[in-house]
Design a protein around this motif. Structure first.
Motif, mmCIF file in Angstrom:
data_model
loop_
_atom_site.group_PDB
_atom_site.id
_atom_site.type_symbol
_atom_site.label_atom_id
_atom_site.label_comp_id
_atom_site.label_asym_id
_atom_site.label_seq_id
_atom_site.Cartn_x
_atom_site.Cartn_y
_atom_site.Cartn_z
ATOM 1 N N PRO A 1 53.621 63.850 35.308
ATOM 2 C CA PRO A 1 55.001 63.391 35.174
ATOM 3 C C PRO A 1 55.369 62.249 36.117
ATOM 4 O O PRO A 1 56.441 61.654 35.986
ATOM 5 N N SER A 2 54.503 61.939 37.071
ATOM 6 C CA SER A 2 54.798 60.828 37.977
ATOM 7 C C SER A 2 54.551 59.472 37.319
ATOM 8 O O SER A 2 54.987 58.439 37.837
ATOM 9 N N LEU A 3 53.850 59.442 36.187
ATOM 10 C CA LEU A 3 53.597 58.172 35.508
ATOM 11 C C LEU A 3 54.915 57.543 35.069
ATOM 12 O O LEU A 3 55.792 58.217 34.541
ATOM 13 N N PHE A 4 55.045 56.250 35.293
ATOM 14 C CA PHE A 4 56.238 55.544 34.831
ATOM 15 C C PHE A 4 55.826 54.509 33.786
ATOM 16 O O PHE A 4 54.643 54.208 33.623
ATOM 17 N N HIS A 5 56.787 53.990 33.081
ATOM 18 C CA HIS A 5 56.495 52.991 32.057
ATOM 19 C C HIS A 5 57.540 51.890 32.123
ATOM 20 O O HIS A 5 58.652 52.086 32.616
ATOM 21 N N TYR A 6 57.150 50.721 31.641
ATOM 22 C CA TYR A 6 58.078 49.610 31.514
ATOM 23 C C TYR A 6 58.838 49.738 30.191
ATOM 24 O O TYR A 6 58.293 50.216 29.192
ATOM 25 N N TYR A 7 60.060 49.293 30.203
ATOM 26 C CA TYR A 7 60.921 49.133 29.042
ATOM 27 C C TYR A 7 61.477 50.468 28.533
ATOM 28 O O TYR A 7 60.853 51.513 28.641
#
Length: 478
Positions: free
Chosen positions: A71-77
């Motif tokens: 859940p620590s993964l982030f994404h652009y947009y």
């Protein structure tokens, strides 16, 4: 109709601020659409047809990713892009839409996406031998090491291969402590050096730091010409390093680590002359000097092959990753024979470091950069891009600073040039608009208000013009 609306708005708002209500009504009536009246810029032509994509749709990938990945993964947009193909400085989504990649896989794709020379080197080596480790001999690792050290100044002649920038900085810190016999490390505020338990300590941005013990790490003032306390006064920042060592440590340190061009921190180039002064102070305190070249190395700055050369210094240890492999999981630590020898006290081993496939790919990267004269290209295109960005700054008040050199640039957005208030909301809005117009940039800085422009080094002047024209178009609609 506008007058009727104004009358009704004024009557309904007698208990509130009439001027504010009038302003809102007039603005909504006069400008329902903030988009510029002119058509958006056209992307330069490019001779490549992406393959039809028949894989999993982006929406399904996103849901599965949330279910099975950390859940620590982030994404652009707001709506994440499903990127399925890349070619040189361009990326393609699942629908075949082309994007100009101005961030290069977070400053990792140096030669270009799927560069044929590098793809061929990797494929051919994979067919022959994929993995053995350094317990056996193989020509690829020594050929790569020889080529890499030929690019280094001074006595930086010994290489340890690893798999990432984080690993490289971990190993460099270990070397510094063993060689010096001291524990305290000195790093800069606003720096990023990795996300492992050890390198989190070196990192100087709270957004990346978990609440765990960071060890014997001292963070000194960042010599940031734009936001720093002393502006471009390198001597003042260096004096603070000296005082910090004197008052905040035993007086002896293991080492000092710095990026010459801070990447995650927002493309900040250190004040001119700072590293020479800081290195002298650290060495007098018994420490070694480490240059983190994970993002700024391999000619990206244009003026020099390594970022530290812009400061006229030779470090004791240099760490590198990202562009060294054009997307391969590859990193390296280069140091002197004397410092390298401290690791022979015990067994130091890296299972995948310098494996045949990554070594073949890394050597191909160095050859491509030389053959295609990418350092000179970065200098030429970068100078053109900076000139155009400076002109854009004169037109749009939201641009507080344009900085960097070559294709290692940052554009900081502010709501007030005097106070330098970070334009966080506006940056987020422009970020989405640029994507919709076909331009992918990075974001950086503590407040996420800096556009990081660090494309593959095959990025052309036509690409630079399209980028700036698109930024102008998007900013005109704010």
């Amino acid at each position: 109709m506008a007058a009727s609306l104004l009358r009704r708005g004024a009557v309904a708002s007698r208990q509130r601020c009439p001027a504010e209500v009038l302003r809102r009504l007039v603005s909504s009536e006069a400008a329902p659409d903030r988009a510029p009246s002119r058509p958006p810029p056209e992307m330069p032509p490019f001779d490549h047809r992406p393959r039809p994509y028949a894989g999993m749709a982006g929406a399904e990938i996103f849901e599965k990713r949330k279910a099975v990945l950390g859940p620590s993964l982030f994404h652009y947009y707001q709506k994440p892009l499903n990127i399925v193909e890349g070619k040189m400085q361009y990326l393609y989504d699942e629908h075949g839409k082309r994007y100009l990649d101005c961030f290069g896989g977070i400053v990792t794709v140096s030669c270009g996406h799927c560069h044929p020379d590098i793809v061929n080197a990797v494929v051919e080596q994979t067919k022959l031998l994929q993995h053995t480790t350094t317990i056996y001999l193989h020509h690829a690792i020594v050929e790569f090491a020889e080529a890499l050290t030929s690019k280094m100044p001074g006595n930086l002649k010994v290489v340890y291969f690893v798999n990432s920038g984080t690993e490289a900085n971990e190993l460099a810190m270990l070397m510094a402590r063993l060689y010096s016999g001291n524990l305290s490390m000195v790093a800069l505020r606003n720096a990023y050096h990795g996300g492992s338990a050890g390198t989190i300590g070196l990192t100087g941005l709270q957004t990346w730091k978990y609440p765990i013990p960071q060890g014997e790490i001292h963070h000194v003032m960042n010599p940031d010409p734009y936001r720093g306390t002393f502006g471009s006064d390198a001597a003042a920042y260096a004096k603070e390093v000296e005082e910090h060592i004197t008052y905040g440590s035993s007086g002896r340190v293991a080492g000092f680590i710095a990026e010459t061009f801070q990447g995650v921190g927002g493309a900040v180039e250190l004040a001119p002359g700072y590293l020479k002064l800081a290195y002298d102070i650290v060495r007098k305190a018994g420490g070694v000097c480490i240059a983190d070249e994970v993002q700024s190395g391999f000619g990206r700055t244009g003026s020099h092959y390594w970022g530290f050369q812009t400061q006229g210094v030779i470090p004791d240890i240099v760490t590198m990753a990202k562009g060294i492999g054009n997307g391969l999981p590859l990193g390296a630590v280069v140091t002197t024979p004397e410092i390298a020898s401290v690791l022979s006290q015990k067994i130091q081993f890296n299972t995948f470091g310098g494996n045949p496939v990554c070594s073949a790919g890394g050597l191909a990267v160095l050859k491509v950069l030389d053959k295609e004269k990418r350092q000179e290209h970065c200098a030429d295109v970068g100078a053109h891009l900076v000139e155009r960005l400076k002109s854009l700054q004169e037109k749009h008040e939201i641009i507080g600073d344009v900085r960097g050199r070559g294709l290692m640039l940052g554009v900081e957005l502010v709501t007030d040039r005097k106070e330098k208030t970070p334009a966080k909301a506006e940056t987020a809005e422009l970020f989405e608009k640029l994507k919709d117009l076909g331009v992918l940039v990075g974001k950086g800085g503590l407040h996420g208000n800096v556009f990081r422009i660090k494309p593959p080094m095959c990025f052309s002047k036509d690409d630079a013009d399209f980028l700036v024209d698109t930024m102008d178009y998007a900013m005109s609609g704010l």
